[in-house]
Design a protein around this motif. Structure first.
Motif, PDB file in Angstrom:
ATOM      1  N   THR A 176      -0.828  -0.822  -4.654  1.00  0.00           N
ATOM      2  CA  THR A 176      -2.158  -0.242  -4.531  1.00  0.00           C
ATOM      3  C   THR A 176      -2.106   0.977  -3.621  1.00  0.00           C
ATOM      4  O   THR A 176      -1.067   1.285  -3.021  1.00  0.00           O
ATOM      5  CB  THR A 176      -3.172  -1.279  -4.006  1.00  0.00           C
ATOM      6  OG1 THR A 176      -4.493  -0.734  -4.104  1.00  0.00           O
ATOM      7  CG2 THR A 176      -2.880  -1.668  -2.561  1.00  0.00           C
ATOM      8  N   SER A 177      -3.220   1.673  -3.530  1.00  0.00           N
ATOM      9  CA  SER A 177      -3.299   2.900  -2.735  1.00  0.00           C
ATOM     10  C   SER A 177      -4.767   3.178  -2.439  1.00  0.00           C
ATOM     11  O   SER A 177      -5.652   2.752  -3.183  1.00  0.00           O
ATOM     12  CB  SER A 177      -2.688   4.077  -3.511  1.00  0.00           C
ATOM     13  OG  SER A 177      -3.023   5.321  -2.903  1.00  0.00           O
ATOM     14  N   ASN A 178      -5.024   3.880  -1.346  1.00  0.00           N
ATOM     15  CA  ASN A 178      -6.380   4.360  -1.100  1.00  0.00           C
ATOM     16  C   ASN A 178      -6.496   5.874  -1.242  1.00  0.00           C
ATOM     17  O   ASN A 178      -7.582   6.435  -1.090  1.00  0.00           O
ATOM     18  CB  ASN A 178      -6.878   3.925   0.288  1.00  0.00           C
ATOM     19  CG  ASN A 178      -6.015   4.451   1.415  1.00  0.00           C
ATOM     20  OD1 ASN A 178      -4.979   5.071   1.184  1.00  0.00           O
ATOM     21  ND2 ASN A 178      -6.419   4.183   2.647  1.00  0.00           N
ATOM     22  N   TRP A 206      -9.638  -6.752  -4.058  1.00  0.00           N
ATOM     23  CA  TRP A 206      -8.667  -5.786  -4.589  1.00  0.00           C
ATOM     24  C   TRP A 206      -9.412  -4.809  -5.501  1.00  0.00           C
ATOM     25  O   TRP A 206      -9.984  -5.216  -6.515  1.00  0.00           O
ATOM     26  CB  TRP A 206      -7.603  -6.539  -5.383  1.00  0.00           C
ATOM     27  CG  TRP A 206      -6.432  -5.734  -5.830  1.00  0.00           C
ATOM     28  CD1 TRP A 206      -6.327  -5.005  -6.987  1.00  0.00           C
ATOM     29  CD2 TRP A 206      -5.179  -5.586  -5.158  1.00  0.00           C
ATOM     30  NE1 TRP A 206      -5.100  -4.413  -7.069  1.00  0.00           N
ATOM     31  CE2 TRP A 206      -4.363  -4.751  -5.959  1.00  0.00           C
ATOM     32  CE3 TRP A 206      -4.662  -6.074  -3.959  1.00  0.00           C
ATOM     33  CZ2 TRP A 206      -3.063  -4.399  -5.604  1.00  0.00           C
ATOM     34  CZ3 TRP A 206      -3.373  -5.727  -3.601  1.00  0.00           C
ATOM     35  CH2 TRP A 206      -2.586  -4.910  -4.410  1.00  0.00           C
ATOM     36  N   VAL A 249       2.977  -1.495   4.193  1.00  0.00           N
ATOM     37  CA  VAL A 249       2.365  -0.162   4.133  1.00  0.00           C
ATOM     38  C   VAL A 249       3.455   0.883   4.284  1.00  0.00           C
ATOM     39  O   VAL A 249       4.246   0.819   5.232  1.00  0.00           O
ATOM     40  CB  VAL A 249       1.311   0.012   5.242  1.00  0.00           C
ATOM     41  CG1 VAL A 249       0.749   1.429   5.239  1.00  0.00           C
ATOM     42  CG2 VAL A 249       0.191  -1.006   5.078  1.00  0.00           C
ATOM     43  N   VAL A 296       0.878  -1.165   0.000  1.00  0.00           N
ATOM     44  CA  VAL A 296       0.000   0.000   0.000  1.00  0.00           C
ATOM     45  C   VAL A 296       0.919   1.219   0.000  1.00  0.00           C
ATOM     46  O   VAL A 296       1.605   1.495   0.982  1.00  0.00           O
ATOM     47  CB  VAL A 296      -0.940   0.014   1.215  1.00  0.00           C
ATOM     48  CG1 VAL A 296      -1.790   1.290   1.206  1.00  0.00           C
ATOM     49  CG2 VAL A 296      -1.842  -1.215   1.206  1.00  0.00           C
ATOM     50  N   SER A 343      -4.216   3.878   5.573  1.00  0.00           N
ATOM     51  CA  SER A 343      -3.593   2.900   4.671  1.00  0.00           C
ATOM     52  C   SER A 343      -3.498   1.536   5.341  1.00  0.00           C
ATOM     53  O   SER A 343      -3.694   0.499   4.688  1.00  0.00           O
ATOM     54  CB  SER A 343      -2.198   3.378   4.253  1.00  0.00           C
ATOM     55  OG  SER A 343      -2.267   4.499   3.407  1.00  0.00           O
ATOM     56  N   ALA A 385      -5.108  -1.970   4.232  1.00  0.00           N
ATOM     57  CA  ALA A 385      -4.362  -3.229   4.143  1.00  0.00           C
ATOM     58  C   ALA A 385      -5.078  -4.345   4.898  1.00  0.00           C
ATOM     59  O   ALA A 385      -5.135  -5.495   4.433  1.00  0.00           O
ATOM     60  CB  ALA A 385      -2.943  -3.042   4.679  1.00  0.00           C
TER      61      ALA A 385
END
Length: 400
Positions: free
Chosen positions: A331-333, A361, A383, A302, A348, A352
């Motif tokens: 990935t990322s939020n 995902w 992370v 992340v 984050s 995760a």
């Protein structure tokens, strides 16, 4: 053999952000941005949705002591209540608190300062309610904590992982039995937005035009958000966990903080970082070493990646330095909820946990370098977080 003979387990977690308070919001993959008037135009921001905004208002009016609290504190209280409820922790007892926030009581500090400029005086509560320490102390107060520490941390945007690292160390040392740890930030004030614009990093895109685009290059697509995430942490021996699973094979899996590493690089620019993300490299390697985890065993990362071209590129170079040609799925939020500064690492980490526990995902947004769903099951997620001043932190989350 693992580096430690015990586990630091997440018994409960809570979050508030532009996506709301339910972890299922990640499944939809719909950004939570809104356009906010600023100056002569508008900016996209990751503000709380109406239902959650109403919850903040209700909390503020719940008791007289809460009516003067900063928004940063109220967000932390809401998230901590969720974490305690999920963990099944009753109020009271020796419960320690460790919370990170980059800026602390932003809203109240600006309000009291404006009052002082206008009148030459300020309220009696201005000092105690704008110190960083009041963030953790009010969460501890709301939880009915007794006889344990209430700690607040500020290391810019890595603050939440600094707070979680401290909690992990205290638990391993036997200095606490339970911890509420995480991060919180409410920076959506005109002055803070102006500061981000002055840096030249704010996204030019509207809320409905995917304003935050990690790894997309130029232009910079940083978007400011608000939120909090808090985790209920306990230490659990591996022998006890094995016995639990033997007695109940269908017991739900647990997310565990297996390693937290920190990095620092001393640079002339306090807003910059080295091209190779040296502090990221140090932090990632430290987290993996602490967990006795080889890089090849990490399934996903992340990213910190806030959409700034230089920062995004440095993090990718650091990943290649640590993982070589086989970089894990990325990935990322932040493209969903924005960069929440001192709360970002906690949100984050919550993301995760969601990935590990649901094995889902979100489809990557167009125009970014985020990965499609990895082919293998998710067992270990790293992370990353970093901030002004050369600070970086990484946490390895595992499914046990």
């Amino acid at each position: 053999m693992p580096a430690f003979d015990d586990l630091i387990v997440v018994r409960g977690r809570g979050r508030v952000s532009a996506l709301g308070a339910a972890p299922r919001a990640y499944v939809a993959g719909l950004p939570g941005f809104r356009n906010r008037p600023h100056g002569a135009g508008t900016l996209a921001v990751g503000a709380l949705p109406p239902a959650l905004e109403a919850a903040v208002g209700e909390l503020r009016q719940a008791q007289p002591a809460f009516r003067q609290l900063d928004r940063t504190v109220l967000l932390a209280v809401l998230a901590a209540r969720q974490a305690r409820a999920e963990a099944g922790w009753a109020p009271g007892g020796p419960l320690a608190v460790s919370l990170g926030s980059s800026r602390g009581a932003t809203e109240r500090l600006e309000r009291h300062h404006a009052e002082f400029l206008a009148t030459g005086t300020t309220a009696v509560v201005a000092s105690p309610l704008t110190t960083l320490g009041n963030v953790a102390s009010w969460v501890a107060f709301d939880a009915g904590a007794e006889g344990a520490a209430a700690l607040s941390h500020s290391s810019t945007c890595s603050s939440a992982l600094q707070a979680l690292g401290n909690a992990v160390a205290w638990l391993r040392a036997g200095m606490a039995e339970r911890f509420l740890a995480g991060g919180t930030e409410a920076p959506l004030t005109p002055f803070t937005l102006a500061q981000m614009q002055a840096l030249g990093i704010y996204s030019p895109f509207a809320a409905d035009d995917l304003p935050c685009r990690p790894g997309a290059g130029r232009p910079s697509t940083f978007v400011l958000g608000e939120g909090a995430a808090v985790f209920a942490l306990e230490r659990l021996s591996r022998a006890t966990r094995r016995a639990e699973l033997a007695a109940r094979p269908d017991a739900p899996p647990l997310c565990c903080l297996a390693g937290i590493g920190f990095g620092f690089e001393a640079l002339n620019s306090k807003t910059g970082l080295s091209a190779g993300g040296e502090h990221f490299q140090v932090a990632m390697r430290a987290a993996l070493a602490q967990a006795d985890c080889p890089p090849a065993a990490v399934d996903a990362v992340v990213l910190h990646s806030p959409g700034t071209p230089a920062g995004d590129a440095a993090e990718r170079r650091a990943l290649r330095a640590v993982f070589g040609a086989e970089v894990p799925a990325l990935t990322s939020n932040k493209w969903l909820l924005g960069h929440t500064l001192g709360a970002s690492a906690a949100l984050s980490l919550d993301f995760a946990c969601h990935l590990l526990l649901t094995q889902t995902w979100p489809a990557p947004p167009p125009g970014t370098d985020l990965s499609a769903a990895p082919a293998r099951p998710l067992r270990r997620v790293l992370v990353n977080a970093a901030g002004f001043g050369g600070n970086a932190a990484s946490a390895l989350l595992t499914l046990e």
